[in-house]
Write a protein that holds these residues in place. Structure first.
Motif, PDB file in Angstrom:
ATOM      1  N   PRO A  82      17.576  12.682  27.359  1.00 55.00           N
ATOM      2  CA  PRO A  82      18.676  13.643  27.177  1.00 55.00           C
ATOM      3  C   PRO A  82      18.183  14.909  26.484  1.00 55.00           C
ATOM      4  CG  PRO A  82      18.849  11.834  25.603  1.00 55.00           C
ATOM      5  CD  PRO A  82      17.781  11.440  26.573  1.00 55.00           C
ATOM      6  N   ALA A  83      18.802  16.033  26.814  1.00 52.35           N
ATOM      7  CA  ALA A  83      18.466  17.312  26.182  1.00 52.35           C
ATOM      8  C   ALA A  83      18.846  17.275  24.705  1.00 52.35           C
ATOM      9  CB  ALA A  83      19.199  18.442  26.896  1.00 52.35           C
ATOM     10  N   PRO A  84      18.074  17.908  23.825  1.00 49.36           N
ATOM     11  CA  PRO A  84      16.877  18.725  24.101  1.00 49.36           C
ATOM     12  C   PRO A  84      15.571  17.943  24.048  1.00 49.36           C
ATOM     13  CG  PRO A  84      17.461  18.991  21.807  1.00 49.36           C
ATOM     14  CD  PRO A  84      18.473  18.024  22.391  1.00 49.36           C
ATOM     15  N   TRP A  85      15.683  16.603  23.945  1.00 50.55           N
ATOM     16  CA  TRP A  85      14.479  15.802  23.767  1.00 50.55           C
ATOM     17  C   TRP A  85      13.591  15.807  25.004  1.00 50.55           C
ATOM     18  CZ3 TRP A  85      13.385  14.847  19.002  1.00 50.55           C
ATOM     19  CH2 TRP A  85      14.430  14.751  18.072  1.00 50.55           C
ATOM     20  N   ASN A  86      14.181  16.031  26.167  1.00 49.07           N
ATOM     21  CA  ASN A  86      13.356  16.078  27.378  1.00 49.07           C
ATOM     22  C   ASN A  86      12.364  17.243  27.331  1.00 49.07           C
ATOM     23  OD1 ASN A  86      15.404  17.963  27.538  1.00 49.07           O
ATOM     24  ND2 ASN A  86      15.878  17.587  29.689  1.00 49.07           N
ATOM     25  N   GLU A  87      12.835  18.407  26.896  1.00 43.56           N
ATOM     26  CA  GLU A  87      11.930  19.559  26.819  1.00 43.56           C
ATOM     27  C   GLU A  87      10.946  19.402  25.665  1.00 43.56           C
ATOM     28  OE1 GLU A  87      11.934  24.436  26.825  1.00 43.56           O
ATOM     29  OE2 GLU A  87      13.784  23.363  26.353  1.00 43.56           O
ATOM     30  N   ARG A  88      11.405  18.860  24.559  1.00 44.63           N
ATOM     31  CA  ARG A  88      10.506  18.683  23.409  1.00 44.63           C
ATOM     32  C   ARG A  88       9.401  17.689  23.732  1.00 44.63           C
ATOM     33  NH1 ARG A  88      15.183  18.111  18.664  1.00 44.63           N
ATOM     34  NH2 ARG A  88      15.892  20.300  18.748  1.00 44.63           N
ATOM     35  N   ALA A  89       9.770  16.554  24.311  1.00 41.14           N
ATOM     36  CA  ALA A  89       8.762  15.556  24.678  1.00 41.14           C
ATOM     37  C   ALA A  89       7.877  16.068  25.808  1.00 41.14           C
ATOM     38  CB  ALA A  89       9.442  14.246  25.085  1.00 41.14           C
TER      39      ALA A  89
END
Length: 260
Positions: A198-205
């Motif tokens: 889920p966002a924003p963890w997708n971009e961070r990971a």
């Protein structure tokens, strides 16, 4: 002693067929890129102006950089596991009792070959396609050379990281299948998992994934990819280096503690 060990590792690398088979794949993809560029150029010349607006050709240099990275990672694995499989590692460690020097020599040889292969294939693909496409404004193809050079050098140099990652994992796991699967997981499977967070963890990971780091090193935004772009260039460079440094450090520790 170090120069002799490096020379011996270079001789071993040149004397096995797997080296040439592995390096032949990126060369074949370079030839395939030339054929695709020829097809695109001929197709473009026969299209109407309206159809040309919907015609595109993806970045073949990026594709070939990824292919070369995976191939050289496999080569890094085979350099180690081939010796364990044949038992030659015992002879090697008898001749070179300083195991740290042996690992450094292997890393120097594999890293140098990977760096040369990565830059050659990446730059070679770009300039070959550019020469064939010419001044045709095909969508997806860069208009200028200078603006593309930082990305080309970044992606080409990252191939050395793939190779050293494979080398380190091979020493740790002592298994050809295990090390290759681990590389494949880090390169392909884990980024897909990260992209579905889920966002924003997708971009961070995604920003920490191996495939997305070369673009961030030069300040790119990984547009139209599953990777994120939250890392500033210096941090992205450190993370990229860590992909090679951490496995090699662990490999050095285990190599000194375990029996051959």
């Amino acid at each position: 002693m170090t120069k002799d060990v490096i020379a011996a590792e270079w001789l071993k690398l040149r004397s096995v067929r797997s080296t040439y088979f592995t390096l032949a794949i990126p060369v074949a993809f370079l030839a395939m890129a030339a054929l695709l560029a020829l097809y695109a150029a001929n197709r473009w010349d026969g299209l109407t102006s309206e159809d040309r607006d919907h015609f595109a050709l993806s970045s073949l240099s990026t594709l070939n950089a990824d292919v070369t990275g995976v191939c050289l990672a496999v080569l890094g694995v085979l350099v180690v596991t081939g010796e364990y499989r044949t038992g030659m590692i015992r002879t090697t460690l008898t001749v070179v009792p300083r195991r740290g020097s042996l690992l450094h020599a292997k890393a120097a040889v594999v890293g140098s070959v990977a760096l040369l292969a990565g830059l050659t294939v990446t730059l070679g693909t770009f300039f070959t396609v550019k020469l064939i496409i010419g001044d045709r404004p095909i969508r997806g193809q860069p208009s200028g050379v200078v603006a593309e050079l930082p990305e080309l050098f970044s992606r080409g140099s990252a191939v050395a990281v793939y190779a050293l990652l494979g080398l380190g994992l091979a020493v740790i796991l002592r298994s050809t299948a295990g090390a290759i699967v681990s590389v494949f997981m880090l390169w392909y499977v884990v980024p897909i998992i990260a992209a579905n967070l889920p966002a924003p963890w997708n971009e961070r990971a995604g920003s920490f994934m191996l495939g997305g780091l070369p673009d961030q090193v030069i300040g790119g935004d990984n547009e139209n990819s599953i990777y994120g772009s939250v890392l500033p260039p210096p941090i992205a460079l450190l993370v990229l280096i860590a992909y090679a440094a951490l496995p090699l450090t662990s490999a050095a520790i285990l190599l000194n503690r375990r029996d051959a």
